[in-house]
Write a protein that holds these residues in place. Structure first.
Motif: not given
Length: 373
Positions: A285-292, A307-310, A328-333
């Motif tokens: 169930x993990x997701x990442x968001x690419x910042x741009x 970019x910007x999508x989960x 810091x390219x990706x936000x991890x959720x």
């Protein structure tokens, strides 16, 4: 004179007297140099500082360890639980590095460094053992040569100098370019073999902006001087990708060429890479968001990140994309609640539904538009 002979002779000379023409300007961490004997510092010949990538507890392998400077710097960083192994084929350089081993062990509180004799393109074969074998079984004829080859294969299989999957970090400082072109692919495969799954590579070396022509490669002075054996800048990266590494990138790139020969620029770079942490992909169930800032990017395994999508990712790739390798390219959720996990079966470009990740743990450093699959 062969390429191998010219390299051995030039660096043997460098172990006895300083060869200033082999040095590139490098900004080393001076706090790590304070413990080192001046002779080790003066007779080190490099073009970068791969010690910056060492972490506490690492098992570090230094290819072409020379005077031992990077090894002794790394030994201060790995701490009590770590270890550093230096591999070199030059007896004079090995003698210089070992000369101060007792002194450095006393300063560090323990002996964390080991220097071994071997070719970096054949990390399985222990050349100290080869010499011992030849002392008792000298090669006098073709049959003896066949016997030596059989013994070497047995040694590689049963008593490798560096074992499979045994090293956290492989470093090297301006040495890969000294290896014959015919052995460079094998060298990088050997690096891949000895690195642990999830392990890292940090290699400082010289690259060229154009392919080096044959007549320059045949010049022993240019080769032993870290010039004509350089890989072209794109080919250098591709060689690591072909060997199976991921997250391959230029972390350091000198704007100013170190030398220019016949219009070809030769500059110092540092490449970093990671060995994939196995092939098992589990969906938890993990997701990442690419910042741009780019609209989309692809990784070395062909996954796309908009970019910007989960984006839905397996647990293995989640750990990778939120590691230091990608900054810091990706936000991890991470999922709000721990999930048992199922085998990964999602196409590249699959989005993770917001409902699945709502309330999940954000870590800052599947059909399109729906849930996974």
């Amino acid at each position: 004179m062969t390429i191998e002979t010219s390299v051995l002779e030039r660096y043997s000379a460098g172990a006895h007297s300083v060869q200033t023409e082999l040095c590139c300007p490098v900004d080393y961490d001076r706090s790590l140099l304070e413990l080192l004997p001046q002779e080790i510092i003066a007779k080190d010949y490099g073009c970068g500082d791969p010690s910056r990538y060492v972490k506490a507890g690492d098992v570090v392998l230094d290819l072409g360890s020379g005077s031992g400077k990077i090894c002794y710097m790394a030994a201060q960083l790995v701490g009590d639980g770590g270890k550093v192994i230096g591999v070199d084929m030059n007896d004079d350089m090995l003698a210089l590095a070992r000369k101060y081993q007792g002194e450095m062990a006393e300063k560090l509180g323990e002996d964390r460094v080991e220097f071994v004799k071997g070719q970096i393109q054949d990390l399985a074969l222990d050349w100290a053992a080869v010499n011992a074998y030849l002392a008792e079984h000298p090669v006098k004829n073709a049959e003896d040569m066949l016997g030596l080859r059989a013994w070497q294969e047995h040694q590689r299989a049963t008593a490798p100098l560096i074992k499979d999957n045994s090293v956290d970090l492989v470093v090297s400082n301006c040495v890969l370019n000294l290896v014959h072109d015919s052995d460079k692919a094998q060298l990088i495969r050997e690096i891949f073999r000895v690195v642990k799954p999830g392990g890292r590579v940090a290699v400082s070396d010289i690259v060229s902006d154009e392919t080096v022509p044959g007549h320059l490669k045949q010049d022993p002075q240019l080769w032993s001087g870290c010039i004509s054996g350089a890989l072209q800048e794109h080919e250098f990266l591709e060689a690591f990708i072909k060997a199976g590494f991921i997250a391959v990138s230029y972390d350091k790139w000198e704007n100013q060429a170190w030398q220019v020969v016949e219009g070809i620029e030769f500059r110092a770079v540092t490449i970093t890479a990671i060995k994939p942490a196995g092939n098992t992909c589990t969906d938890k169930g993990h997701a990442v968001i690419y910042r741009g800032p780019y609209s989309e990017v692809y990784d070395d395994e062909g996954h796309v990140y908009y970019r910007g999508q989960r984006m839905a990712v397996c647990e293995r790739n989640y750990q990778l994309l939120t590691s230091d390798a990608y900054g810091d390219d990706f936000i991890g959720i991470a999922p709000a609640q721990e999930q048992a996990g199922i085998p990964w079966d999602c196409a590249t470009g699959t989005l993770r539904a917001v409902a699945e990740t709502k309330g999940g743990v954000h870590e800052d450093k599947c059909s399109p538009g729906g849930g996974c699959c």
